[in-house]
Design a protein around this motif. Sequence first.
Motif, PDB file in Angstrom:
ATOM      1  N   MET A  87      -4.036  -4.289   1.859  1.00 21.71           N
ATOM      2  CA  MET A  87      -5.386  -3.955   2.321  1.00 21.71           C
ATOM      3  C   MET A  87      -5.543  -2.450   2.515  1.00 21.71           C
ATOM      4  N   LEU A  88      -6.664  -1.928   2.075  1.00 19.13           N
ATOM      5  CA  LEU A  88      -7.034  -0.547   2.350  1.00 19.13           C
ATOM      6  C   LEU A  88      -7.661  -0.523   3.737  1.00 19.13           C
ATOM      7  N   SER A  89      -6.883  -0.157   4.726  1.00 17.76           N
ATOM      8  CA  SER A  89      -7.350  -0.139   6.109  1.00 17.76           C
ATOM      9  C   SER A  89      -7.773   1.278   6.486  1.00 17.76           C
ATOM     10  N   VAL A 125      -2.511  -0.233   4.258  1.00 20.73           N
ATOM     11  CA  VAL A 125      -2.510   1.192   3.947  1.00 20.73           C
ATOM     12  C   VAL A 125      -3.580   1.842   4.816  1.00 20.73           C
ATOM     13  N   ARG A 126      -3.172   2.797   5.656  1.00 20.03           N
ATOM     14  CA  ARG A 126      -4.079   3.360   6.660  1.00 20.03           C
ATOM     15  C   ARG A 126      -4.338   4.849   6.424  1.00 20.03           C
ATOM     16  N   MET A 164      -3.924   7.450  -2.465  1.00 20.04           N
ATOM     17  CA  MET A 164      -4.086   6.133  -1.837  1.00 20.04           C
ATOM     18  C   MET A 164      -3.825   5.025  -2.852  1.00 20.04           C
ATOM     19  N   GLY A 165      -4.355   5.210  -4.053  1.00 18.36           N
ATOM     20  CA  GLY A 165      -4.149   4.216  -5.100  1.00 18.36           C
ATOM     21  C   GLY A 165      -2.694   4.070  -5.471  1.00 18.36           C
ATOM     22  N   ALA A 166      -1.961   5.174  -5.511  1.00 17.88           N
ATOM     23  CA  ALA A 166      -0.544   5.133  -5.876  1.00 17.88           C
ATOM     24  C   ALA A 166       0.266   4.393  -4.819  1.00 17.88           C
ATOM     25  N   VAL A 167      -0.028   4.645  -3.546  1.00 19.45           N
ATOM     26  CA  VAL A 167       0.685   3.959  -2.470  1.00 19.45           C
ATOM     27  C   VAL A 167       0.371   2.463  -2.488  1.00 19.45           C
ATOM     28  N   THR A 181       2.816  -0.392   7.660  1.00 21.37           N
ATOM     29  CA  THR A 181       1.461   0.135   7.855  1.00 21.37           C
ATOM     30  C   THR A 181       1.475   1.644   7.666  1.00 21.37           C
ATOM     31  N   PRO A 182       1.732   2.128   6.455  1.00 19.47           N
ATOM     32  CA  PRO A 182       1.828   3.577   6.257  1.00 19.47           C
ATOM     33  C   PRO A 182       0.513   4.292   6.555  1.00 19.47           C
TER      34      PRO A 182
END
Length: 275
Positions: A87-89, A125-126, A164-167, A181-182
């Motif tokens: 999830m893109l948080s 992903v935060r 963000m996309g790469a992570v 939760t990076p």
Amino acid sequence: MFVVTGATGNVGGHVVKELADAGAEVLALTRDPEAARLPEGVRAARTEEMPLDGATALFLNPAVVWQVGTEKLLERAKESGVRRIVMLSSSSVLQDLDPHTNPIGVRHRALEDEIERTGLEWTFVRPGAFAANALQWVDQIKAGDVVYGPYAGAQMAPIHEADMGAVAARALLADDLVGQTPELTGPESLSFADQVRIIGEVVGRPLRYEEIPHEAARERMAGGFLTPEMADSLLRVFAELVDRPQAVSPEVERITGRPGRTFAQWVEDRVAAFR
């Protein structure tokens, strides 16, 4: 198969590209599949159809989730055999989760909780401030040499959507980020005034940022995705960040193996938008 929601958006498009470059089978969900420009071999489908059969992992953009219904989408994912959700948080979940002062963090944390309750593997992903937020200044920059906005000295470390996309893609493809939760930032802390100056340097024009009062900024910000409450929340954050450099997270480099892209690199990638 990997399913990506918001697949033509700022972040989702990079998730799709990273997965495709890795040779993965990707289904891109978007509002208009016919108009989507996707890498070769990537299939597209309409978001509202939620074709998740055969999917093993799912990238969730909260804006899409809230549009189609959280419970419906998560239930469909479990029924279809999805094993992992990335999830893109937002790093706002790390702040005080008072619904009156931090509605953005509250909404993202609630979705994180719902995903955890599914029992599926997850990674949240935060990111903090998006470099793409600078696109809000496009019209002002095209019209003149001054950008008007709140709190010129507010500092943040804006992150390039490609990072963000790469992570997120790494979290989908590998197992080492499951349950993590990076928190993500760009590689440098910059004020709003710094960001506008850098845009000017890249486009070859002297630009400056001129601070406007809180109420005037609130009026400009509220509308569309941003409710008045969200605008108030953001303005409170900006006020607290004045002259306070943001700590830079090492997570992009740790996870991807390379330094995060600078704000100047982001402007170069989007330079046509500012001219």
